[in-house]
Design a protein around this motif. Structure first.
Motif, PDB file in Angstrom:
ATOM      1  N   VAL A 290       0.866  -1.188   0.000  1.00  0.00           N
ATOM      2  CA  VAL A 290       0.000   0.000   0.000  1.00  0.00           C
ATOM      3  C   VAL A 290       0.899   1.234   0.000  1.00  0.00           C
ATOM      4  O   VAL A 290       1.775   1.349   0.861  1.00  0.00           O
ATOM      5  CB  VAL A 290      -0.902   0.034   1.258  1.00  0.00           C
ATOM      6  N   GLY A 291       0.706   2.134  -0.955  1.00  0.00           N
ATOM      7  CA  GLY A 291       1.470   3.375  -0.954  1.00  0.00           C
ATOM      8  C   GLY A 291       2.509   3.448  -2.057  1.00  0.00           C
ATOM      9  O   GLY A 291       2.372   2.802  -3.096  1.00  0.00           O
ATOM     10  N   ASP A 292       3.558   4.239  -1.824  1.00  0.00           N
ATOM     11  CA  ASP A 292       4.549   4.433  -2.887  1.00  0.00           C
ATOM     12  C   ASP A 292       5.957   4.000  -2.505  1.00  0.00           C
ATOM     13  O   ASP A 292       6.926   4.391  -3.148  1.00  0.00           O
ATOM     14  CB  ASP A 292       4.551   5.891  -3.369  1.00  0.00           C
TER      15      ASP A 292
ATOM     16  N   HIS B  64       8.162  15.526 -11.126  1.00  0.00           N
ATOM     17  CA  HIS B  64       6.912  16.215 -10.806  1.00  0.00           C
ATOM     18  C   HIS B  64       6.905  16.642  -9.331  1.00  0.00           C
ATOM     19  O   HIS B  64       7.213  15.838  -8.459  1.00  0.00           O
ATOM     20  CB  HIS B  64       5.737  15.268 -11.075  1.00  0.00           C
ATOM     21  N   PRO B  65       6.550  17.916  -9.054  1.00  0.00           N
ATOM     22  CA  PRO B  65       6.583  18.376  -7.658  1.00  0.00           C
ATOM     23  C   PRO B  65       5.591  17.627  -6.761  1.00  0.00           C
ATOM     24  O   PRO B  65       5.799  17.543  -5.548  1.00  0.00           O
ATOM     25  CB  PRO B  65       6.231  19.864  -7.762  1.00  0.00           C
ATOM     26  N   GLY B  66       4.523  17.081  -7.345  1.00  0.00           N
ATOM     27  CA  GLY B  66       3.530  16.379  -6.530  1.00  0.00           C
ATOM     28  C   GLY B  66       3.698  14.880  -6.519  1.00  0.00           C
ATOM     29  O   GLY B  66       2.773  14.141  -6.203  1.00  0.00           O
ATOM     30  N   ARG B  67       4.903  14.395  -6.835  1.00  0.00           N
ATOM     31  CA  ARG B  67       5.064  12.947  -7.031  1.00  0.00           C
ATOM     32  C   ARG B  67       4.947  12.133  -5.746  1.00  0.00           C
ATOM     33  O   ARG B  67       4.782  10.926  -5.800  1.00  0.00           O
ATOM     34  CB  ARG B  67       6.375  12.639  -7.750  1.00  0.00           C
ATOM     35  N   SER B  68       5.047  12.807  -4.580  1.00  0.00           N
ATOM     36  CA  SER B  68       4.952  12.022  -3.343  1.00  0.00           C
ATOM     37  C   SER B  68       3.541  12.010  -2.759  1.00  0.00           C
ATOM     38  O   SER B  68       3.328  11.480  -1.669  1.00  0.00           O
ATOM     39  CB  SER B  68       5.954  12.559  -2.317  1.00  0.00           C
TER      40      SER B  68
ATOM     41  N   LEU C 178      14.801   6.549  -1.630  1.00  0.00           N
ATOM     42  CA  LEU C 178      15.792   5.884  -2.479  1.00  0.00           C
ATOM     43  C   LEU C 178      15.374   5.962  -3.948  1.00  0.00           C
ATOM     44  O   LEU C 178      16.145   6.414  -4.796  1.00  0.00           O
ATOM     45  CB  LEU C 178      15.959   4.408  -2.075  1.00  0.00           C
ATOM     46  N   SER C 179      14.125   5.559  -4.231  1.00  0.00           N
ATOM     47  CA  SER C 179      13.715   5.439  -5.638  1.00  0.00           C
ATOM     48  C   SER C 179      13.512   6.793  -6.309  1.00  0.00           C
ATOM     49  O   SER C 179      13.562   6.884  -7.536  1.00  0.00           O
ATOM     50  CB  SER C 179      12.454   4.575  -5.757  1.00  0.00           C
ATOM     51  N   ASN C 180      13.295   7.867  -5.517  1.00  0.00           N
ATOM     52  CA  ASN C 180      13.221   9.200  -6.133  1.00  0.00           C
ATOM     53  C   ASN C 180      14.604   9.782  -6.412  1.00  0.00           C
ATOM     54  O   ASN C 180      14.753  10.632  -7.297  1.00  0.00           O
ATOM     55  CB  ASN C 180      12.450  10.179  -5.236  1.00  0.00           C
ATOM     56  N   MET C 181      15.602   9.339  -5.645  1.00  0.00           N
ATOM     57  CA  MET C 181      16.946   9.903  -5.817  1.00  0.00           C
ATOM     58  C   MET C 181      17.757   9.141  -6.857  1.00  0.00           C
ATOM     59  O   MET C 181      18.668   9.690  -7.465  1.00  0.00           O
ATOM     60  CB  MET C 181      17.709   9.912  -4.482  1.00  0.00           C
TER      61      MET C 181
ATOM     62  N   ASN D 291      14.029  10.856   3.682  1.00  0.00           N
ATOM     63  CA  ASN D 291      14.543   9.696   4.424  1.00  0.00           C
ATOM     64  C   ASN D 291      14.741   8.540   3.450  1.00  0.00           C
ATOM     65  O   ASN D 291      13.963   8.366   2.523  1.00  0.00           O
ATOM     66  CB  ASN D 291      13.541   9.248   5.499  1.00  0.00           C
ATOM     67  N   ILE D 292      15.809   7.765   3.681  1.00  0.00           N
ATOM     68  CA  ILE D 292      16.189   6.697   2.751  1.00  0.00           C
ATOM     69  C   ILE D 292      16.223   5.373   3.514  1.00  0.00           C
ATOM     70  O   ILE D 292      16.930   5.259   4.517  1.00  0.00           O
ATOM     71  CB  ILE D 292      17.599   6.952   2.169  1.00  0.00           C
TER      72      ILE D 292
END
Ligand code: CA
Length: 249
Positions: A115-117, A155-159, A193-196, A231-232
């Motif tokens: 559940v989630g990203d 995208h600025p709203g990706r989280s 991690l996956s955004n960086m 946070n990673i």
């Protein structure tokens, strides 16, 4: 008659990153259960929600030794209930929520509940495959063909997530099963991690660093080098081969 079982080695690493003041990620390594949670809700709420999710799964881990994926889903449903209850009892925790991506590994089969990203990935034969769909608005737009993956990545709203533990009394949990092979590396990680790091960069680290503990440390270090904007956290389960053992007659 003999049976074969895969030998698993797991390691985890978490880091606050270079921007945030607190770490709202949490993880669990409690074989046969491995999980990650990325809390949200500000103040102490996010860390509380992530911690509650991992505590709930940890308390179920002994029973899950002989259970199936459905029992893992039930554990996430219980965690959802626990977070809603705690938020109801404490104004400071109101609105807290968390992602949760969990794996139950029994024999050769890994059941993923999600559940989630946060994400689950599988590295097999040097190639990285994402096992989970992000429950983020941006990822949904990509799946619907309305946004390119390249635009989504910045995208600025990706989280912004549309599904999490702690937001609704009924939570829909995605599941999937993967049959594991010797040499597989199962990675659970938060979006810090996956955004960086692009998938190709994550794959490169996993191909280069063989030792489980060093691999998760390397992933976290690379995400920090890339900016450490969040946070990673990474949990890595290595399928190191098969152990032969005689079956009890
Ligand atoms: Ca995060």
């Amino acid at each position: 008659m003999s049976t074969t079982a895969l030998a698993l080695v797991a390691a985890a690493a978490t880091d606050v990153g270079r921007v945030r003041r607190g770490n709202e990620d949490a993880y669990l390594v409690a074989p046969p259960v491995y999980a990650i949670a990325d809390g949200m809700g500000g103040h102490r709420g996010g860390a509380e929600a992530a911690g509650l999710a991992m505590q709930t799964l940890a308390s179920r881990a002994p029973d899950l030794v002989s259970a199936d994926g459905e029992a893992l889903v039930e554990a996430l449903v219980d965690a959802n209930r626990a977070i809603l209850l705690a938020a109801d009892e404490d104004d400071a925790l109101r609105g807290m929520a968390t992602t949760c991506t969990a794996a139950l590994v029994r024999g050769r089969v890994a059941c993923i509940a999600h559940v989630g990203d946060s994400r689950a990935y599988l590295l097999r034969g040097g190639r990285l495959a994402q096992l989970t769909d992000d429950h983020s608005v941006v990822a949904q737009l990509v799946r619907q063909g309305q946004l390119s993956p390249e635009a989504a990545a910045v995208h600025p709203g990706r989280s912004v997530v549309y599904r999490a533990l702690g937001t609704e009394p009924d939570v829909q949990v995605d599941t999937r099963e993967v049959v594991l092979d010797a040499g597989d590396r199962l990675l659970l990680c938060s979006d810090g991690l996956s955004n960086m790091l692009a998938d190709g960069e994550i794959a490169a680290v996993l191909r280069e660093v063989a030792e489980t503990g060093l691999a998760v440390e390397a992933l976290v270090a690379r995400a920090n080098e890339a900016g450490g904007a969040d946070n990673i956290t990474a949990v890595l389960v290595d399928v190191q081969g098969e152990t032969q053992r005689e079956a009890v007659p």
